[in-house]
Scaffold this active site. Sequence first.
Site, PDB file in Angstrom:
ATOM      1  N   GLU A   1      11.057 -10.051  -6.442  1.00  0.00           N
ATOM      2  CA  GLU A   1      11.375  -9.043  -5.435  1.00  0.00           C
ATOM      3  C   GLU A   1      11.746  -7.673  -6.009  1.00  0.00           C
ATOM      4  O   GLU A   1      12.893  -7.226  -5.890  1.00  0.00           O
ATOM      5  CB  GLU A   1      12.501  -9.544  -4.521  1.00  0.00           C
ATOM      6  CG  GLU A   1      12.187 -10.869  -3.856  1.00  0.00           C
ATOM      7  CD  GLU A   1      13.240 -11.286  -2.822  1.00  0.00           C
ATOM      8  OE1 GLU A   1      14.305 -10.666  -2.785  1.00  0.00           O
ATOM      9  OE2 GLU A   1      12.953 -12.213  -2.048  1.00  0.00           O
TER      10      GLU A   1
ATOM     11  N   GLU B   1       9.717 -18.640  -1.790  1.00  0.00           N
ATOM     12  CA  GLU B   1      11.014 -18.829  -1.125  1.00  0.00           C
ATOM     13  C   GLU B   1      10.796 -18.797   0.377  1.00  0.00           C
ATOM     14  O   GLU B   1      10.074 -17.956   0.896  1.00  0.00           O
ATOM     15  CB  GLU B   1      12.020 -17.698  -1.432  1.00  0.00           C
ATOM     16  CG  GLU B   1      12.574 -17.707  -2.825  1.00  0.00           C
ATOM     17  CD  GLU B   1      13.544 -16.547  -3.093  1.00  0.00           C
ATOM     18  OE1 GLU B   1      14.145 -16.005  -2.137  1.00  0.00           O
ATOM     19  OE2 GLU B   1      13.676 -16.170  -4.269  1.00  0.00           O
TER      20      GLU B   1
HETATM   21  C1  FCB Z   1      15.922 -13.403  -1.591  1.00  0.00           C
HETATM   22  C2  FCB Z   1      16.361 -13.646  -3.021  1.00  0.00           C
HETATM   23  C3  FCB Z   1      17.142 -14.908  -3.214  1.00  0.00           C
HETATM   24  C4  FCB Z   1      18.058 -15.199  -2.060  1.00  0.00           C
HETATM   25  C5  FCB Z   1      17.326 -15.107  -0.746  1.00  0.00           C
HETATM   26  C6  FCB Z   1      18.154 -15.422   0.466  1.00  0.00           C
HETATM   27  O1  FCB Z   1      15.824 -12.041  -1.368  1.00  0.00           O
HETATM   28  O2  FCB Z   1      15.260 -13.697  -3.866  1.00  0.00           O
HETATM   29  O3  FCB Z   1      17.811 -14.808  -4.438  1.00  0.00           O
HETATM   30  O4  FCB Z   1      19.144 -14.374  -2.118  1.00  0.00           O
HETATM   31  O5  FCB Z   1      16.776 -13.837  -0.590  1.00  0.00           O
END
Ligand code: FCB
Length: 462
Positions: free
Chosen positions: A164, A357
Amino acid sequence: MKTFPDHFLWGAATSAFQIEGATDEDGRGPSVWDRFTAEPGRIRDGSDARVACDHYHRVDQDLDALSWLGVRSYRFSIAWPRVLPTGRGAPNAAGLDFYDRLVDALLARGIEPFVTLNHWDLPLALHDAGGWPARDTVGAFVHYAEVVMRRLGDRVRRVCTHNEPWCISTLGFGKGEHAPGERSWPRALAAAHHLLLSHGHATLAIRAIAPATEVGIVLNLVPTEPASPSEADREAARAFDGGFNRWFLDPLYGRGYPLDVVFDHVHAGHVPGPELPFVHDGDLRVIATPTDYLGINYYSRAVMRSAVVPEADNSPPTVVASGDKTDIGWEVAPSGLHAILRRVHAEYAPPKLYITENGAAYGTAPDATGRVRDLARQRYLWTHFAATHQAIADGVPVAGFYLWSLMDNFEWGEGYTQRFGIFWVDYATQARLAKDSAHLCRRIIRANALVDLEADLTEAAA
Ligand code: FCB
C-alpha cells in the site's frame, strides 16, 4: 455449491509491526512507527506496539492456528529494522534467522510463505537521513530486498515489494495520520514516486537472485462511483479515483502518471508544473518493470459527492457511503470487490491477481460461554468470497485470497480499538480464540467452496 479453482491459494495475512512486539530484542533497530507511536496524541488509545500480539515469542502457537485453519499460504511481513537495524550495512544475523526459521516452519506444515518486504516499518535511521521523500532511500530498499532474498529466495515462491504505497505516502506525508505524521503534499508525492521506483529496481534485483519467485506489489484499491450522475459528482469521482487508484496503477502498467491528476496537483500548488520535479529520465521505464501478479487489498468503496454543489443543494461535500459500516467506519460493499477486480483485469491485465487482504473490523467479544459469535464478520467474509467467485467466473485470474487478519492486532493509528482478526486476542493473557468466522473460513477452505452460509450458521448454532 460454488467451488473455487483447484490450487486456489487460501491464506491469512499479518504484518510484522502489528503482531510481533519484541521491538528492542535481538538487535532490532527502531522504525518510524516506534517513534510515531511514542509521540503523544498520535494513536487513538495512546497505545504502542512494543508487545502487540507477542508473536515474536509465540510463533509456534500462531503457526498451529494456521494449520488448524487449513490455509495453503501465509502472508507475513519482514521487519526491515530487524534485518538491517540502521537500514544500511551488514545484516543482523538474529533478525534474518527469525524469518529463516519461520519460512522453514511454514514449509514443514505445507504452508506456502508469501513475504511482504515493506509493510511500513522503515528503519528510523533511514527516515532521519531523508526517508521516502529522498531518492537515496531507493538504493537502501534494493539492498534490503537483496539481503532478504539471498537468504530466503531458495524457499520463498511469492514476494511483494511494498504494501500500500498510497498509505505510506498519503497517510504518512500528506494527511499526517500515519508515521511519520507529516502534512506536506509535495513530500507525499515524492515519497510515492520513490516507493514506486524502488519497487521497480527491487523487482529486477529479486529476479536476478530468485528467478523462480513471483514478484509483485500490493495496492489498496478503492472503486469509486459518483453519488449522482451530475457533472460535479462525476468530477469528484474522477479526482478521487485518480489520486487513489490510477496514480499507482498507471505508472506500474506503463502509462506514466495520469495527466488529469498531475494537473490537479499543479492547480493545488503541490508541484510547480506538469514536469514532476522528482521524476528523472528512465524512472517510468523502471517503475513499469513487468511483474508476476498484482496484489489487491480491498476493504470498501467510495461514493463521491462534489464539494461544488448548487446553492439549493445543502448536501455535505463529502464521501457518501450508503450501506452498513464496520466498526472502523468503512462501508460494507462486496460489489466493490467484484467491480475493482473486473476493472483491473480489463484495463491493466496483470497476469495474475491475489486478494492480499480483505476482512472487517468488528469488536464482537467472547460471550459467557467463551464463544465469539461474530455474525457480521461471517457475512462480510462470505459475501466477499462470493464476489471473488463471481469475478473468477467472469474470467478474472484471481489466484488467491488472504484474510485480514489471522488475529486481532495493533491497527496503526487506531491502536487496539479495531479488531480485524478471525482469532480473538486477549491482550492481557495473549490467549488466542477462534471466532465463529474462523470456523466458517475453515469449512470453506476445506471444501474449497462457498458453503451455504445460512445453513452453516444454523448448524453451528445447534
Ligand atoms: C491495510 C493494511 C493492514 C491493516 C488493514 C486493516 O491498509 O495493509 O496493515 O491495517 O488495512
